[in-house]
Write a protein that holds these residues in place. Structure first.
Motif, short mmCIF file in Angstrom:
data_model
loop_
_atom_site.label_atom_id
_atom_site.label_comp_id
_atom_site.label_asym_id
_atom_site.label_seq_id
_atom_site.Cartn_x
_atom_site.Cartn_y
_atom_site.Cartn_z
N SER A 49 -49.70 56.97 -20.02
CA SER A 49 -48.37 56.85 -19.44
C SER A 49 -48.24 55.56 -18.64
N LEU A 50 -49.24 55.22 -17.86
CA LEU A 50 -49.21 53.98 -17.08
C LEU A 50 -49.15 52.76 -18.00
N ASN A 51 -49.85 52.81 -19.13
CA ASN A 51 -49.83 51.70 -20.07
C ASN A 51 -48.46 51.53 -20.72
N ILE A 52 -47.83 52.62 -21.07
CA ILE A 52 -46.49 52.56 -21.66
C ILE A 52 -45.50 51.98 -20.65
N LYS A 53 -45.58 52.46 -19.41
CA LYS A 53 -44.67 51.97 -18.37
C LYS A 53 -44.90 50.49 -18.10
N ALA A 54 -46.14 50.06 -18.10
CA ALA A 54 -46.45 48.65 -17.87
C ALA A 54 -45.88 47.78 -18.99
N ALA A 55 -46.00 48.23 -20.23
CA ALA A 55 -45.47 47.47 -21.36
C ALA A 55 -43.95 47.32 -21.26
N VAL A 144 -40.45 40.94 -28.50
CA VAL A 144 -41.43 41.95 -28.88
C VAL A 144 -42.63 41.81 -27.94
N VAL A 145 -42.95 42.90 -27.25
CA VAL A 145 -44.08 42.91 -26.31
C VAL A 145 -45.08 43.95 -26.77
N GLU A 146 -46.32 43.53 -26.92
CA GLU A 146 -47.40 44.44 -27.29
C GLU A 146 -48.50 44.33 -26.23
N THR A 147 -48.99 45.48 -25.80
CA THR A 147 -50.08 45.51 -24.82
C THR A 147 -51.21 46.38 -25.35
N SER A 148 -52.38 46.11 -24.83
CA SER A 148 -53.55 46.89 -25.24
C SER A 148 -54.56 46.90 -24.10
N THR A 149 -55.08 48.08 -23.80
CA THR A 149 -56.18 48.22 -22.84
C THR A 149 -57.15 49.26 -23.36
N GLY A 159 -63.89 65.64 -28.17
CA GLY A 159 -62.49 65.45 -28.56
C GLY A 159 -61.78 64.38 -27.76
N LEU A 160 -62.43 63.78 -26.78
CA LEU A 160 -61.82 62.72 -25.99
C LEU A 160 -62.75 61.52 -25.94
N PRO A 161 -62.72 60.70 -26.99
CA PRO A 161 -63.61 59.53 -27.02
C PRO A 161 -63.03 58.37 -26.22
N ALA A 162 -63.84 57.37 -25.99
CA ALA A 162 -63.32 56.11 -25.45
C ALA A 162 -62.40 55.53 -26.52
N GLN A 163 -61.27 54.97 -26.10
CA GLN A 163 -60.29 54.52 -27.07
C GLN A 163 -59.47 53.37 -26.53
N GLU A 164 -58.69 52.77 -27.42
CA GLU A 164 -57.79 51.68 -27.05
C GLU A 164 -56.38 52.25 -26.99
N PHE A 165 -55.67 51.94 -25.92
CA PHE A 165 -54.27 52.32 -25.82
C PHE A 165 -53.43 51.10 -26.16
N TYR A 166 -52.70 51.19 -27.27
CA TYR A 166 -51.87 50.10 -27.77
C TYR A 166 -50.41 50.51 -27.61
N ASN A 167 -49.58 49.59 -27.13
CA ASN A 167 -48.16 49.87 -26.95
C ASN A 167 -47.34 48.75 -27.58
N PHE A 168 -46.26 49.14 -28.20
CA PHE A 168 -45.34 48.21 -28.87
C PHE A 168 -43.95 48.49 -28.34
N GLY A 169 -43.28 47.45 -27.89
CA GLY A 169 -41.91 47.63 -27.41
C GLY A 169 -41.10 46.38 -27.65
#
Length: 184
Positions: A49-55, A144-149, A159-169
């Motif tokens: 959620s924080l990543n989406i809001k930041a993007a 077009v703004v894309e973020t990734s962390t 069921g909860l691996p380390a992962q990349e959160f990618y956002n496109f807006g």
């Protein structure tokens, strides 16, 4: 002697003292595991959620610019993303100004700038994201703004691996027909 042993075993079987301690030993690992999983899944959703809001915050800030933006401005947006997401990083950001050309019936990249692991967009690269872009009028532009962390859960949970959160807006420029990039 055997009779005495049988009597003692029956008394032991009927004795109910100490059951709470035994039940605690049995159920405590289960309860702690459930609490750890709940905390980890909550943290993952909070981080996403924080990543989406930041993007969207970065996209909105850029869309309001009337002056040319430059490398220092883009570095500031990465710092803003770091502040808003409060994650360990690394951070990646790609900002592109895309225009629709009605005569050629395609999107055209006017400029694309990156920080981190992203590559700059070229016009031929837009075919991969064309379905995500909005319908535009001739020569209308969109930012077009894309973020990734990266995200690493605080505790190991199946069921909860380390992962990349990618956002496109994307956002249309608000106060000017386009956002200008300056190399200064």
């Amino acid at each position: 002697m055997m009779k005495n042993l049988i009597t003692r075993l029956r008394q032991f079987g009927r004795d109910e003292t100490g059951n709470v301690a035994i039940e605690s030993v049995i159920f405590m690992p289960l309860i702690l595991s459930i609490m750890a999983a709940t905390f980890s899944f909550h943290d993952a959703f909070r981080h996403k959620s924080l990543n989406i809001k930041a993007a969207y915050t970065i996209s909105d800030a850029i869309s309001r610019q009337t002056d040319p933006i430059n490398n220092a401005y883009l570095d500031g947006m990465v710092e803003l993303m770091e502040f808003l997401t409060r994650s360990a990083g690394p951070y990646s950001l790609r900002v592109s100004l895309v225009r629709w050309n009605n005569k050629k019936s395609k999107y055209i990249v006017e400029w694309s700038k990156t920080r981190g692991d992203f590559n700059r967009y070229k016009t031929r690269d837009l075919a991969a994201i064309e379905g995500q872009l909005p319908t535009l009028l001739h020569n209308e532009r969109v930012i077009v703004v894309e973020t990734s962390t990266d995200y690493v859960p605080p505790m190991t949970v199946p069921g909860l691996p380390a992962q990349e959160f990618y956002n496109f807006g994307f956002t249309r420029p608000r106060f000017a027909p386009k956002i200008v990039w300056s190399e200064n």
